[in-house]
Design a protein around this motif. Structure first.
Motif, PDB file in Angstrom:
ATOM      1  N   MET A   1      18.351  88.235  80.098  1.00  0.00           N
ATOM      2  CA  MET A   1      19.802  88.428  79.874  1.00  0.00           C
ATOM      3  C   MET A   1      20.007  88.843  78.425  1.00  0.00           C
ATOM      4  SD  MET A   1      20.567  87.471  82.822  1.00  0.00           S
ATOM      5  CE  MET A   1      19.773  86.588  84.094  1.00  0.00           C
ATOM      6  N   GLN A  95       3.139  77.395  87.700  1.00  0.00           N
ATOM      7  CA  GLN A  95       4.259  77.441  88.651  1.00  0.00           C
ATOM      8  C   GLN A  95       5.521  77.604  87.843  1.00  0.00           C
ATOM      9  OE1 GLN A  95       2.407  74.426  88.766  1.00  0.00           O
ATOM     10  NE2 GLN A  95       0.958  75.048  90.317  1.00  0.00           N
ATOM     11  N   VAL A  96       6.218  78.601  88.173  1.00  0.00           N
ATOM     12  CA  VAL A  96       7.389  78.912  87.366  1.00  0.00           C
ATOM     13  C   VAL A  96       8.636  78.857  88.222  1.00  0.00           C
ATOM     14  CG1 VAL A  96       8.510  80.679  86.003  1.00  0.00           C
ATOM     15  CG2 VAL A  96       6.045  80.361  85.853  1.00  0.00           C
ATOM     16  N   ILE A  97       9.527  78.016  87.839  1.00  0.00           N
ATOM     17  CA  ILE A  97      10.788  77.970  88.573  1.00  0.00           C
ATOM     18  C   ILE A  97      11.883  78.339  87.601  1.00  0.00           C
ATOM     19  CG2 ILE A  97      12.200  76.592  90.086  1.00  0.00           C
ATOM     20  CD1 ILE A  97       9.380  76.496  90.990  1.00  0.00           C
ATOM     21  N   ALA A  98      12.629  79.315  87.899  1.00  0.00           N
ATOM     22  CA  ALA A  98      13.720  79.695  87.018  1.00  0.00           C
ATOM     23  C   ALA A  98      15.012  79.113  87.569  1.00  0.00           C
ATOM     24  CB  ALA A  98      13.828  81.200  86.930  1.00  0.00           C
ATOM     25  N   THR A 101      20.435  80.329  86.228  1.00  0.00           N
ATOM     26  CA  THR A 101      20.556  81.773  86.071  1.00  0.00           C
ATOM     27  C   THR A 101      21.978  82.191  85.789  1.00  0.00           C
ATOM     28  OG1 THR A 101      20.865  82.014  88.431  1.00  0.00           O
ATOM     29  CG2 THR A 101      18.630  82.213  87.598  1.00  0.00           C
ATOM     30  N   PRO A 108      20.396  93.065  80.606  1.00  0.00           N
ATOM     31  CA  PRO A 108      19.406  93.724  79.749  1.00  0.00           C
ATOM     32  C   PRO A 108      19.648  95.225  79.716  1.00  0.00           C
ATOM     33  CG  PRO A 108      18.406  93.111  81.822  1.00  0.00           C
ATOM     34  CD  PRO A 108      19.793  92.533  81.818  1.00  0.00           C
ATOM     35  N   HIS A 233      15.364  80.904  76.294  1.00  0.00           N
ATOM     36  CA  HIS A 233      14.551  80.237  77.315  1.00  0.00           C
ATOM     37  C   HIS A 233      13.602  79.252  76.680  1.00  0.00           C
ATOM     38  CE1 HIS A 233      15.252  83.334  80.522  1.00  0.00           C
ATOM     39  NE2 HIS A 233      15.635  83.977  79.454  1.00  0.00           N
TER      40      HIS A 233
ATOM     41  N   ARG B  91       6.460  80.907  94.183  1.00  0.00           N
ATOM     42  CA  ARG B  91       7.151  79.811  93.521  1.00  0.00           C
ATOM     43  C   ARG B  91       8.207  80.307  92.536  1.00  0.00           C
ATOM     44  NH1 ARG B  91       2.285  77.244  94.683  1.00  0.00           N
ATOM     45  NH2 ARG B  91       2.540  75.020  95.021  1.00  0.00           N
ATOM     46  N   PHE B  92       8.307  81.620  92.419  1.00  0.00           N
ATOM     47  CA  PHE B  92       9.266  82.129  91.451  1.00  0.00           C
ATOM     48  C   PHE B  92      10.626  82.258  92.097  1.00  0.00           C
ATOM     49  CE2 PHE B  92      10.780  84.433  87.855  1.00  0.00           C
ATOM     50  CZ  PHE B  92      11.695  85.330  88.368  1.00  0.00           C
ATOM     51  N   SER B  93      11.628  81.840  91.377  1.00  0.00           N
ATOM     52  CA  SER B  93      12.980  82.141  91.833  1.00  0.00           C
ATOM     53  C   SER B  93      13.789  82.499  90.611  1.00  0.00           C
ATOM     54  CB  SER B  93      13.591  80.933  92.539  1.00  0.00           C
ATOM     55  OG  SER B  93      13.880  79.911  91.613  1.00  0.00           O
ATOM     56  N   GLY B  94      14.537  83.538  90.745  1.00  0.00           N
ATOM     57  CA  GLY B  94      15.322  83.972  89.605  1.00  0.00           C
ATOM     58  C   GLY B  94      15.589  85.451  89.713  1.00  0.00           C
ATOM     59  N   GLY B  95      16.248  85.969  88.705  1.00  0.00           N
ATOM     60  CA  GLY B  95      16.650  87.367  88.723  1.00  0.00           C
ATOM     61  C   GLY B  95      15.681  88.237  87.948  1.00  0.00           C
ATOM     62  N   ALA B  97      15.856  89.535  85.001  1.00  0.00           N
ATOM     63  CA  ALA B  97      15.617  89.187  83.591  1.00  0.00           C
ATOM     64  C   ALA B  97      14.581  88.084  83.482  1.00  0.00           C
ATOM     65  CB  ALA B  97      16.922  88.776  82.925  1.00  0.00           C
ATOM     66  N   GLU B  98      14.716  87.068  84.329  1.00  0.00           N
ATOM     67  CA  GLU B  98      13.722  85.987  84.306  1.00  0.00           C
ATOM     68  C   GLU B  98      12.356  86.520  84.669  1.00  0.00           C
ATOM     69  OE1 GLU B  98      16.543  85.597  85.990  1.00  0.00           O
ATOM     70  OE2 GLU B  98      17.562  83.954  84.978  1.00  0.00           O
ATOM     71  N   ARG B 100      11.140  89.568  84.300  1.00  0.00           N
ATOM     72  CA  ARG B 100      10.564  90.293  83.162  1.00  0.00           C
ATOM     73  C   ARG B 100      10.004  89.317  82.143  1.00  0.00           C
ATOM     74  NH1 ARG B 100      12.213  95.600  82.556  1.00  0.00           N
ATOM     75  NH2 ARG B 100      13.783  96.259  84.067  1.00  0.00           N
ATOM     76  N   TRP B 102       9.046  86.340  82.533  1.00  0.00           N
ATOM     77  CA  TRP B 102       7.879  85.649  83.073  1.00  0.00           C
ATOM     78  C   TRP B 102       6.639  86.540  82.983  1.00  0.00           C
ATOM     79  CZ3 TRP B 102       6.222  85.435  88.748  1.00  0.00           C
ATOM     80  CH2 TRP B 102       5.200  84.508  88.916  1.00  0.00           C
TER      81      TRP B 102
END
Lengths: 438, 212
Positions: A1, A95-98, A101, A108, A233, B91-95, B97-98, B100, B102
């Protein structure tokens, strides 16, 4: 963002040949490997489905055996840089959880739309590369080190390839298939010499399907930063140990609490072979506190008996403060602070004290202004927004050149008057302002 | 107080004038949506073609970013990064921007690790700059390759941290705040560094192109 302060020249140079060249669509050379990665994606996607079924069979997760140490939270703090620095290398897996949001305040910059590659469309033949790729991946220099200490009570399960010397033959098929590219528990180095502390003695706990006799006793929590600018972040990492030994395959829950709200379970992940699970936050807009929880099943009845908690980690979010001046009017703009919040303006007196000369409230747009007419010449002031439950404090000094002559249109006042719009300055004013990050 | 609803909306933010150096400028109007968003959403559902699109959008930028760090290992590290991404995509969740952030964070970590391993066997990095003027002419693809290649090398001639910030901003499409979080510096520092670098490099790049 993107934040509102992309004033680093990107817009200005966006049309320059340099930037356009940097952002040019991929060349055929660069795009040549697509088939290989699409195939890897296909394989991984297939494996996810398989692993999902296997997980129900009790491969790992939080159902762990008997134990019973006192609840302790191991704590280590890392400053600034990546969580990877703490664990010495990037853990496998990540393991990545975003989440969060919704914190976006911008979008961007749009890279140029990449046209469909001119390269021939990849054929459907499965590329053998994913296997090679995985091997290359796992043969990378920083071999993950097995947990410290002699390998007698080896908590982490050893997957097949690495423990070639030990009879860990019972592990589930999906997880030991290198080509399948499973997400967790993937060993480092399918063919090379095993890790330095890989035990010669067999760990009975690697026999499957009985769950290993491992009970998490500690959950450590670290955050990659203690403070970020609004929209920034961070990553938070959980490390699970059983009496000092790293635990692989423990399910860790991330809980977060924003501002004055309560705790919410946000996401979960399974620890990798170095006992850690990393979570990446989305853009943060409010000070957030995190902690981790691990369910512990002491009597092996399939139901959690108690919950291991880590200590709390707080990540402060600092508002973005911009100061600008037109003539004697100082304008403050803050992103990440709320309307109605107080902004103080102070200056240092001759005897060195910092004295407040005014206080304003941020309007709905996050702005406030202050008239410095009563300080003609150069005046250096300190602008501060105080800490709240949702953001940290932020402060900035700025020097303003106040014109000595009062403008004919404005009524000269001995004391500063609040104004929200800069008055027109006929005399040439030298504005000095600072754009700030944090 | 400070809740999301109190944040100023985008048009208002854009209206804030910012000063850079001694010049007051008005920021540009809102940019278009990220083209990565739509294919990413489909790829997360398992759409293979969509993943191909995602890869085509991000692999060249990732390669170029890694090349600035170290030319020789860029391909390998990019490949490892993608395998990692593919493994953990579920396991990724997001848009976008996230995503990129990551992908580039993963790539960066791997590059750092590889760099540490290589530190035991140091080799002199080369950052020679291709003079565009002497590049062979010929078909557009070759020229494009040279242009991009030359631009990447130009950025690589900057000091490491600055080069990295420029690439993460310009090529990876990350915001100032995101870049700051990734490299561990203040957003203000990132902004200043990127601006200075672009100013200087754009001049050089133009001059070289003009000479050709």
């Amino acid at each position: 963002m993107s934040t509102e302060h992309d004033d680093d020249g990107l817009d200005e140079f966006a049309d320059s040949d340099l930037v356009r060249a940097l952002r040019a669509p991929g060349t055929p050379d660069e795009l040549a490997g697509e088939a290989r990665f699409v195939a890897a994606f296909r394989d991984a996607h297939r494996t996810e489905a398989v692993r999902g079924r296997a997980a129900l069979g009790g491969r790992v997760a939080g159902r762990i055996g008997v134990g019973g140490a006192a609840l302790l939270a191991a704590v280590t703090l890392t400053g600034g840089v990546a969580a990877a620095a703490y664990t010495r290398h990037l853990p496998h897996p990540v393991q990545v959880i975003a989440h969060d949001t919704f914190g976006a305040v911008g979008v961007p910059p749009a890279p140029p739309v990449a046209p469909r590659t001119k390269a021939p469309r990849p054929t459907a033949t499965p590329d053998p590369d994913p296997t090679t790729g995985e091997s290359a991946d796992e043969r990378r220099p920083p071999q993950p080190t097995r947990s410290a200490g002699p390998g007698d009570q080896r908590s982490p399960r050893s997957d097949g390839p690495t423990s070639a010397t030990s009879a860990a033959t019972g592990t589930d098929a999906p997880s030991t298939d290198p080509a399948a590219g499973t997400a967790s528990g993937f060993p480092g180095g399918p063919t090379g010499p095993t890790g330095p502390t890989s035990p010669g003695s067999d760990d009975p706990s690697t026999d499957v399907p009985a769950s290993p006799a491992v009970t998490p006793t500690r959950v450590g929590a670290t955050a990659s930063a203690r403070r970020v600018t609004t929209g920034g972040h961070a990553t938070v990492t959980a490390i699970v140990r059983d009496h000092g030994e790293l635990v692989e395959g423990a399910e860790v829950w991330l809980l977060q609490r924003r501002g004055t709200d309560g705790w919410t379970r946000t996401a979960s992940a399974v620890t990798g072979e170095d006992g850690s699970a990393i979570f990446a936050t989305g853009p943060l807009t409010e000070t957030t506190t995190f902690r981790f929880a691990v369910d512990v099943d002491e009597d092996a009845d399939g139901d959690p008996d108690r919950v291991l908690s880590s200590r709390k980690r707080r990540i402060g979010v600092q508002p973005l403060l911009t100061l600008s001046a037109a003539g004697p009017i100082l304008t403050v703009h803050a992103v990440g602070a709320g309307a109605g919040e107080a902004v103080t303006v102070s200056r240092r007196t001759a005897d060195g004290r910092v004295v407040r000369i005014g206080i304003r409230r941020l309007d709905d747009q996050g702005s406030a202004s202050y008239d410095l007419s009563s300080y003609p010449g150069r005046v250096r002031v300190l602008v501060r927004i105080l800490r709240t439950s949702t953001h940290t404090a932020v402060r900035r000094w700025i020097t303003v050149r106040v014109p000595r002559k009062a403008p004919p249109t404005a009524t000269p006042t001995p004391t500063p008057t609040p104004s929200t719009s800069p008055s027109a300055e006929p005399s040439g004013t030298a504005s000095s302002s600072t754009t700030t990050g944090s | 107080m400070g809740a999301l609803g109190d944040l100023p909306d985008l048009p208002t933010l854009r209206a804030v004038t910012a000063e850079r150096g001694d010049v007051l400028t008005t920021p540009t109007p809102q940019r278009a949506a990220d083209p990565l968003g739509e294919p990413l959403a489909r790829a997360l559902e398992g759409d293979e073609d969509a993943f191909g699109e995602v890869w085509r959008l991000l692999h060249p930028p990732l390669l170029r970013y890694l090349r600035v760090r170290d030319r020789d290992t860029a391909e390998d590290i990019a490949a490892e990064t993608w395998l990692h991404v593919v493994r953990d995509l579920g396991r990724f969740s997001g848009g976008p921007a996230e995503f990129r952030a990551w992908v580039f964070t993963l790539g960066r970590h791997r590059a750092i690790d590889a760099g540490r391993a290589r530190a035991a066997r140091p080799s002199t990095p080369t950052a020679e700059v291709v003079d565009i003027g002497t590049a062979p002419s010929a078909e557009a693809a070759a020229l494009e390759r040279v242009d991009t290649e030359a631009a990447v090398r130009l950025v690589a001639s900057l000091p490491g941290p600055q080069a990295e910030m420029v690439m993460l901003r310009v090529v990876a499409g990350l915001s100032v705040a995101e870049v700051a979080a990734i490299v561990g510096k203040k957003p203000g520092t990132v902004a200043v560094n990127v601006h200075r670098a672009l100013k200087k490099l754009a001049r050089t790049h133009r001059a070289r192109a003009a000479r050709g």
